[in-house]
Design a protein around this motif. Structure first.
Motif, PDB file in Angstrom:
ATOM      1  N   ASP A  37       0.854  -1.195   0.000  1.00 28.30           N
ATOM      2  CA  ASP A  37       0.000   0.000   0.000  1.00 28.30           C
ATOM      3  C   ASP A  37       0.889   1.243   0.000  1.00 28.30           C
ATOM      4  OD1 ASP A  37      -1.865   1.973   0.246  1.00 28.30           O
ATOM      5  OD2 ASP A  37      -2.646   1.312   2.192  1.00 28.30           O
ATOM      6  N   THR A  65      -6.870   9.356   7.979  1.00 29.16           N
ATOM      7  CA  THR A  65      -7.289   8.866   6.659  1.00 29.16           C
ATOM      8  C   THR A  65      -7.408  10.033   5.683  1.00 29.16           C
ATOM      9  OG1 THR A  65      -9.646   9.110   7.031  1.00 29.16           O
ATOM     10  CG2 THR A  65      -8.636   7.046   7.777  1.00 29.16           C
TER      11      THR A  65
ATOM     12  N   SER B 115      -5.596   5.531   1.309  1.00 29.30           N
ATOM     13  CA  SER B 115      -6.755   4.659   1.104  1.00 29.30           C
ATOM     14  C   SER B 115      -7.554   4.626   2.407  1.00 29.30           C
ATOM     15  CB  SER B 115      -6.316   3.265   0.725  1.00 29.30           C
ATOM     16  OG  SER B 115      -5.274   2.839   1.560  1.00 29.30           O
ATOM     17  N   LEU B 118      -9.275  -0.935   2.807  1.00 25.45           N
ATOM     18  CA  LEU B 118      -9.177  -1.893   1.707  1.00 25.45           C
ATOM     19  C   LEU B 118     -10.451  -2.728   1.700  1.00 25.45           C
ATOM     20  CD1 LEU B 118      -5.528  -2.891   2.416  1.00 25.45           C
ATOM     21  CD2 LEU B 118      -6.336  -1.861   0.307  1.00 25.45           C
TER      22      LEU B 118
END
Lengths: 138, 120
Positions: A37, A65, B115, B118
């Protein structure tokens, strides 16, 4: 070294076989196929893996986030092995809920990686291949 | 191994729980104690973090870019390599809840993730 993308994610996601190690307790866990990631500053490790190697929390922290949501997290130090290579003393985030190790840029930026999407294969090229890839175009 | 005698008010429901979970009493007790110790360590680290926040501006000029290990408001050791510092402190101080933080402009140890999550 070549590693197939994990097909249990849709679309398939690049993954690397890693092991986690605590130099304090001399315990390993793994190998397992960890997710790649590049959007994550730091590596996330399921808490159960950290407990399995006897790692201890070293600090509270925050995971922010893309939407700005802040989540309180606990930080641990582990060594991460990729076959014979080791990234020592990586400060990772304990993941209370997830089942997968998620490799962030703290780990990924130490290695040259070639993502071959059409073949769904991630390659860690050897030194010769890296030199060739880094040669300026003539 | 340490032997602990439990009062009947604890041992009876524990036996029932062990049977229901198909686990041994020892496994359940170990899990409970493990979680308790982890929570206690986290609470102590939160207190240490508060002391660190108050001292951050004093520490910044001396330790910028390094990791420090702190216990009871005292800086025990520092290193540019957080992993090396962690191993050294763990070998020297054992299980003591030593806060290890990176000294940056802000005291909070913050990480970003683009992100949101997931999705399988």
């Amino acid at each position: 070294m070549k590693s197939l993308y994990r097909a249990d994610y849709h679309p398939p996601i690049p993954a690397l076989p890693i092991r986690l190690y605590s130099p304090v307790t001399d315990r390993f866990v793994g190998p397992e196929l960890a997710l790649v990631d590049t959007g994550s500053d730091a590596t996330l490790v399921p808490l159960r893996h950290l407990l399995a190697i006897g790692a201890e929390e070293t600090a509270p922290g925050w995971l922010v986030t893309v939407t700005g949501e802040r989540q309180a997290v606990a930080l641990y130090f582990v060594d991460i092995y990729l076959e014979q290579d080791v990234a020592p003393g990586i400060r990772v985030i304990a993941d209370q809920e997830g089942d997968d190790v998620v490799l962030g840029r703290d780990f990924l930026n130490r290695f040259p990686l070639f993502l071959d999407g059409p073949l769904k294969q991630l390659t860690v090229p050897d030194a010769v291949a890296v030199r060739r890839m880094r040669m300026p175009a003539s | 191994m340490t032997i602990i005698e439990l009062a009947p008010r604890l041992s009876n429901p524990l036996q029932l729980l062990a049977k229901r979970q198909e686990a041994s009493i020892e496994e359940i007790i170990e899990e409970v104690i493990d979680r308790f110790l982890r929570e206690q360590r986290h609470a102590q680290l939160l207190q240490e973090m508060e002391r660190f926040r108050q001292m951050h501006s004093e520490l910044l000029p001396q330790f910028r870019g390094k990791y420090i290990g702190m216990l009871n408001g005292q800086v025990l050791d520092s290193d540019a390599d957080g992993g090396m510092l962690h191993t050294r402190l763990a070998r020297q101080y054992g299980d003591q809840p030593i806060l290890i933080v990176e000294i940056k402009d802000q005291p909070e140890q913050e990480f970003k993730r683009l992100s949101r999550r997931l999705v399988v």
